[in-house]
Design an enzyme around this catalytic site. Structure first.
Site, PDB file in Angstrom:
ATOM      1  N   HIS A 114       0.823  -1.210   0.000  1.00 34.33           N
ATOM      2  CA  HIS A 114       0.000   0.000   0.000  1.00 34.33           C
ATOM      3  C   HIS A 114       0.858   1.263   0.000  1.00 34.33           C
ATOM      4  O   HIS A 114       0.554   2.236  -0.682  1.00 34.33           O
ATOM      5  CB  HIS A 114      -0.944   0.000   1.213  1.00 34.33           C
ATOM      6  CG  HIS A 114      -2.230  -0.699   0.928  1.00 34.33           C
ATOM      7  ND1 HIS A 114      -2.325  -2.066   0.848  1.00 34.33           N
ATOM      8  CD2 HIS A 114      -3.472  -0.218   0.645  1.00 34.33           C
ATOM      9  CE1 HIS A 114      -3.566  -2.397   0.559  1.00 34.33           C
ATOM     10  NE2 HIS A 114      -4.291  -1.303   0.422  1.00 34.33           N
TER      11      HIS A 114
ATOM     12  N   LYS B  90     -10.002  -7.922   7.897  1.00 37.14           N
ATOM     13  CA  LYS B  90     -10.694  -8.184   9.159  1.00 37.14           C
ATOM     14  C   LYS B  90     -10.456  -7.004  10.070  1.00 37.14           C
ATOM     15  O   LYS B  90      -9.410  -6.358  10.010  1.00 37.14           O
ATOM     16  CB  LYS B  90     -10.203  -9.478   9.802  1.00 37.14           C
ATOM     17  CG  LYS B  90      -8.752  -9.414  10.291  1.00 37.14           C
ATOM     18  CD  LYS B  90      -8.340 -10.659  11.037  1.00 37.14           C
ATOM     19  CE  LYS B  90      -6.867 -10.665  11.383  1.00 37.14           C
ATOM     20  NZ  LYS B  90      -6.556 -10.024  12.675  1.00 37.14           N
TER      21      LYS B  90
END
Lengths: 279, 195
Positions: B47, B112
């Site tokens: 990222h 999650k």
């Protein structure tokens, strides 16, 4: 003195690394089954069933339960009548971790703290050695994932905070962690000692068979009260709501300084992995 | 003692990638979905690099339009397998980067754990959703992955960007385009006051 070769230690650590990551302990499987019976939420029950299925698939197909195969945390109880020959003990352990993570197709998750460059072989392992009486060596390998470790904390309460202060710190930690540490979790709590000893007590409490209470009735009662409060938070498996936020609270306790009340909470995800061997 | 609710689980919504605006807008929190098609993996290090490329106006390793990113660092594939264990990692570590990718067309994120206010606002503003996969069920999730190929930054090892072909990948909608959050709402349902 009894001689134990470094090669034996290497092989034990290698085998334990693989075994711990692939075969979930029978105590954890039993805890999932017990939770399934009591859980109120249908979504949560579906998740618990999938966790049981996941453990079966991992075992049958010989792949890790979880892709985060952790940093290798290794506890060694070294009998004082043992002489390790052929290699120094910590190098033997690291060598075993290197072999286990490579041969077992386990993920290497160790990296430089700032550049984030992977060390490539999951070493250095986190090694704790206790010298104990006798002529045996006990090796416990407990892979620890990053998600639940990140949600763990140590604090230094004032003595006035007392039992209620410890209770609130533990329950609030689980509450603030929410869905992040992969509930249903096991909450390891270290109370007393010093700053670093509290953390180590919390980690060691996670090695206890799941749900076995603290031998002192006073602390066993505190474990039960904490678990009741935690499971009333509503977080549930994976944080999607439910009555099974944690499977157990394990307390390890020791005396502390007259000025201090150290408390550590080490959260363990449901992939609670540890295997041991005695040489 | 709690009363067990016996409500049956709904049939999952079937989605295929790339995701369209209409498909994303039709989803609500709590929906079970199964996704099929190509998705991309990326976690912390990837990222950071994606956003650096965007800042330098350089091409990205995959097209963000309609894309789904899975926050995962799989374990290595043993011989004869496509991938090792491949469950989700915790998503909040990607929160600093996710709004930039959503602005540029990212439609779905799989991970999650809870997202930040900024990420949730970006999902509402640009029609994107966040799905939860079952954390710690890496062996089970791997069954739905049919192909895996590293397409960028192989040197990152488990953090490299992979293109995965998934079939009926099982997920739950946690944040929808209406700004709702299943973690908040699900937890409220089962909260109990302790005296």
């Amino acid at each position: 003195m009894r001689e134990i070769s470094a090669e034996e230690i290497r092989a034990a650590v290698r085998d334990l690394s693989i075994e711990a990551n692939i075969n979930l302990g029978a105590d954890v499987v039993a805890a999932f089954e017990a939770a399934l019976e009591k859980e109120a939420s249908p979504v949560a029950r579906d998740i618990l069933e999938k966790l049981l299925l996941n453990a079966r698939i991992a075992k049958e197909e010989n792949i890790p339960i979880c892709q985060d195969t952790g940093l290798a945390v290794v506890f060694i109880e070294l009998g004082q009548e043992v002489l390790v020959v052929g290699q120094d003990l910590s190098e033997a352990v690291n060598h075993g971790v290197r072999m286990g993570y490579e041969e077992g197709y386990l993920r290497k998750s160790a990296c430089h703290c700032f550049t984030r460059t992977n060390t490539g072989d999951n070493t250095p392992a986190i090694i704790h050695v206790d010298i104990v009486p006798g002529d045996r060596v006990k090796i416990i390998l407990a892979p620890k994932g990053g998600g639940s470790e990140n949600m763990s904390r140590v604090t230094m309460l004032t003595p006035a905070a007392g039992r209620e202060g410890v209770m609130d710190f533990v329950v609030n930690r689980v509450k603030d962690a929410g869905p992040n540490p992969c509930p249903p979790t096991i909450v390891g709590v270290g109370i007393g000692g010093t700053f670093e000893r509290a953390a180590l007590l919390a980690k060691k409490s996670l090695l206890r068979p799941l749900g076995r209470p603290n031998p002192e009735p006073e602390f066993a009662e505190l474990e039960r009260e904490m678990l009741t409060r935690i499971n009333s938070l509503g977080i549930g498996p994976q944080g999607l709501g439910g009555t099974t936020t944690s499977l157990a609270v394990h307390l390890e306790v020791m005396p502390c300084h007259i000025a201090s009340l150290p408390v550590a909470v080490n959260i363990q995800c449901h992939a609670a992995r540890h295997k041991e061997m005695v040489l | 003692m709690y009363i067990k609710e016996q409500k049956a689980m709904k049939e999952p919504v079937r989605l295929s990638t790339p995701l369209t605006d209409d498909a994303v807008k039709a989803l609500s929190i709590g929906d079970s979905v199964v996704i099929s098609g190509y998705i991309y993996t990326g976690r912390d290090a990837a990222h950071k690099r994606l956003v650096e490329l965007i800042d330098r106006r350089e091409p990205l390793p995959f097209d963000l339009e309609g894309a789904v990113i899975y926050y995962v660092g799989p374990s290595p594939a043993p011989p004869g397998r496509v991938i090792g264990a491949a469950g989700p990692t915790t998503s909040y570590r990607m929160d600093a980067y996710a709004p930039r990718l959503i602005e540029l067309g990212l439609k779905g994120m799989i991970g999650k754990g809870a997202r930040s206010r900024e990420v949730r606002d970006a999902m509402v503003a640009h029609s994107a959703v966040y799905f939860a996969a079952i954390g710690g069920a890496g062996a089970l999730m791997a069954r739905s992955i049919k192909e895996a190929e590293v397409i960028a930054w192989e040197e990152l090892g488990p953090e490299a960007v992979r293109r995965l072909l998934v079939e009926d990948f099982p997920l739950t909608v946690v944040n929808d385009v209406h700004g709702r959050d299943l973690y908040e709402e699900g937890v409220k349902r089962y909260q109990k006051k302790v005296s």
